[in-house]
Scaffold this motif. Structure first.
Motif, PDB file in Angstrom:
ATOM      1  N   SER A   1       0.814  -1.213   0.000  1.00 41.69           N
ATOM      2  CA  SER A   1       0.000   0.000   0.000  1.00 41.69           C
ATOM      3  C   SER A   1       0.851   1.269   0.000  1.00 41.69           C
ATOM      4  N   THR A   2       2.157   1.127   0.229  1.00 39.86           N
ATOM      5  CA  THR A   2       3.043   2.292   0.176  1.00 39.86           C
ATOM      6  C   THR A   2       3.373   2.682  -1.262  1.00 39.86           C
TER       7      THR A   2
ATOM      8  N   HIS B   1       1.997   3.784  -4.753  1.00 42.19           N
ATOM      9  CA  HIS B   1       0.806   4.335  -5.394  1.00 42.19           C
ATOM     10  C   HIS B   1       0.976   4.392  -6.910  1.00 42.19           C
ATOM     11  N   HIS B   2       1.387   3.255  -7.454  1.00 45.15           N
ATOM     12  CA  HIS B   2       1.570   3.093  -8.893  1.00 45.15           C
ATOM     13  C   HIS B   2       1.695   1.602  -9.159  1.00 45.15           C
TER      14      HIS B   2
ATOM     15  N   HIS C   1      -2.553  -5.820  -6.234  1.00 51.50           N
ATOM     16  CA  HIS C   1      -2.244  -4.406  -6.018  1.00 51.50           C
ATOM     17  C   HIS C   1      -2.440  -3.625  -7.319  1.00 51.50           C
TER      18      HIS C   1
ATOM     19  N   TRP D   1      -5.193  -0.018 -10.615  1.00 55.24           N
ATOM     20  CA  TRP D   1      -4.876   0.996 -11.623  1.00 55.24           C
ATOM     21  C   TRP D   1      -5.255   0.541 -13.035  1.00 55.24           C
TER      22      TRP D   1
ATOM     23  N   ARG E   1     -10.726   7.611  -6.401  1.00 59.75           N
ATOM     24  CA  ARG E   1      -9.874   7.215  -5.277  1.00 59.75           C
ATOM     25  C   ARG E   1     -10.293   5.836  -4.782  1.00 59.75           C
TER      26      ARG E   1
ATOM     27  N   GLN F   1      -1.859   7.096   2.438  1.00 71.29           N
ATOM     28  CA  GLN F   1      -1.339   5.780   2.065  1.00 71.29           C
ATOM     29  C   GLN F   1      -2.423   4.806   1.634  1.00 71.29           C
TER      30      GLN F   1
ATOM     31  N   HIS G   1      -5.596   5.377   0.586  1.00 71.57           N
ATOM     32  CA  HIS G   1      -6.641   5.844  -0.332  1.00 71.57           C
ATOM     33  C   HIS G   1      -6.022   6.570  -1.519  1.00 71.57           C
ATOM     34  N   PRO G   2      -5.213   5.863  -2.316  1.00 73.17           N
ATOM     35  CA  PRO G   2      -4.529   6.531  -3.434  1.00 73.17           C
ATOM     36  C   PRO G   2      -5.503   7.015  -4.505  1.00 73.17           C
TER      37      PRO G   2
ATOM     38  N   LEU H   1      -6.403   6.936  -8.113  1.00 74.99           N
ATOM     39  CA  LEU H   1      -6.137   5.950  -9.171  1.00 74.99           C
ATOM     40  C   LEU H   1      -6.221   6.549 -10.566  1.00 74.99           C
TER      41      LEU H   1
END
Length: 288
Positions: free
Chosen positions: A6-7, A9-10, A101, A105, A122, A277, A279-280, A282
């Motif tokens: 979760s750290t 965000h891609h 994960h 995206w 999000r 962290q 709730h990125p 997307l």
């Protein structure tokens, strides 16, 4: 402790790589159907190779003692507690395995989500739902937002993605068309009585309670409104029924409670936008 994905965000892999967002745009007819009925279904999102990767990761995560188990928000090997009606249900897979994960995206999902939310997309949280062959349990009738009132405003969206062919025989999702226009209903137990919903419906709602089964090939998805009443019956077939569910909200949605919104996450102060962290963002409201 295992590395927490979760750290990141891609995307971490190229499993869902695609540059052609236009290929995933919902038609005006699909959007009109969603507005009228509260869902749109049979949307292709995964190819055979992507399905294979996700199924392999899911198999790892259902085994006792798997790596990363401390990162789950919730984990129920059988939420029903009835060995003859098994419902595997877990939240937080995006933190544990790279393809689960990166699925967040995937443009085949985020592009329709942006259209339906009418804004930036999000992430709220993910879910795994698995019904084994012959003794898979039910998911009782519910509205998703009944479980999400700790966020406001109600500008959420759910994407249900089948990792197997879903049919009436193996426990596909059913929707009640037009129920997204109903008010928020009380919750009933998620993994038990399919008939309990009748105790909380008004006479008019009971008259309109005409569920539609959503049968789809593996790799197809449905999207539904946070108030759309839905559920799924038991799996008595010889085939499993496995699904990944991704829950989103529009960028700008705010927290409405001081406690952590999901187990093990950092609290988001009431009135504060849901960011950070867990709730990125997307997909932005518009392409760059």
């Amino acid at each position: 402790m295992s590395f927490d994905l979760s750290t990141a965000h891609h995307p971490l892999t190229d499993v869902f790589a695609s540059a052609d967002h236009d290929a995933f745009t919902l038609s005006s007819e699909q959007l009109a159907f969603y507005r009228q009925n509260g869902y749109v279904a049979v949307v292709p999102v995964l190819d055979a190779a992507q399905l294979a990767v996700l199924r392999d990761e899911l198999a790892e995560l259902t085994r006792p003692g798997h790596e990363g188990a401390e990162l789950w928000y919730e984990y129920h090997s059988n939420e029903s507690d009835d060995p003859d009606a098994v419902l595997f249900h877990a939240l937080g897979a995006w933190r544990l395995r790279p393809a689960l994960h990166d699925l967040l995206w995937h443009a085949a999902i985020t592009v329709p989500a942006r259209q339906l939310l009418a804004g930036g997309v999000r992430f709220w949280h993910d879910q795994l739902f698995c019904k084994p062959a012959r003794h898979g349990g039910v998911v009782a009738w519910h509205q998703d937002y009944s479980y999400w009132t700790r966020t406001k405003p109600m500008n959420h969206l759910t994407c249900w993605i089948g990792l197997d062919e879903s049919t009436t025989e193996n426990g596909c999702v059913h929707y009640v068309p037009g129920s997204h226009q109903w008010p928020l209903l009380p919750t009933t137990q998620l993994a038990n009585d399919m008939e309990a919903i009748r105790n909380v419906l008004s006479p008019d709602q009971l008259a309109a309670f005409r569920p539609v089964p959503i049968e789809m090939p593996a790799g197809y998805a449905s999207f539904h409104h946070p108030l759309t009443l839905h559920g799924s019956y038991a799996n008595h077939s010889e085939r499993p029924r496995r699904a990944v569910v991704l829950n989103f909200f529009a960028d700008g949605t705010r927290s409405d409670q001081a406690e952590p919104l999901l187990a093990g996450t950092t609290p988001v102060a009431p009135g504060t936008p849901m960011v950070g962290q867990f709730h990125p963002l997307l997909l932005d409201a518009v392409d760059p």
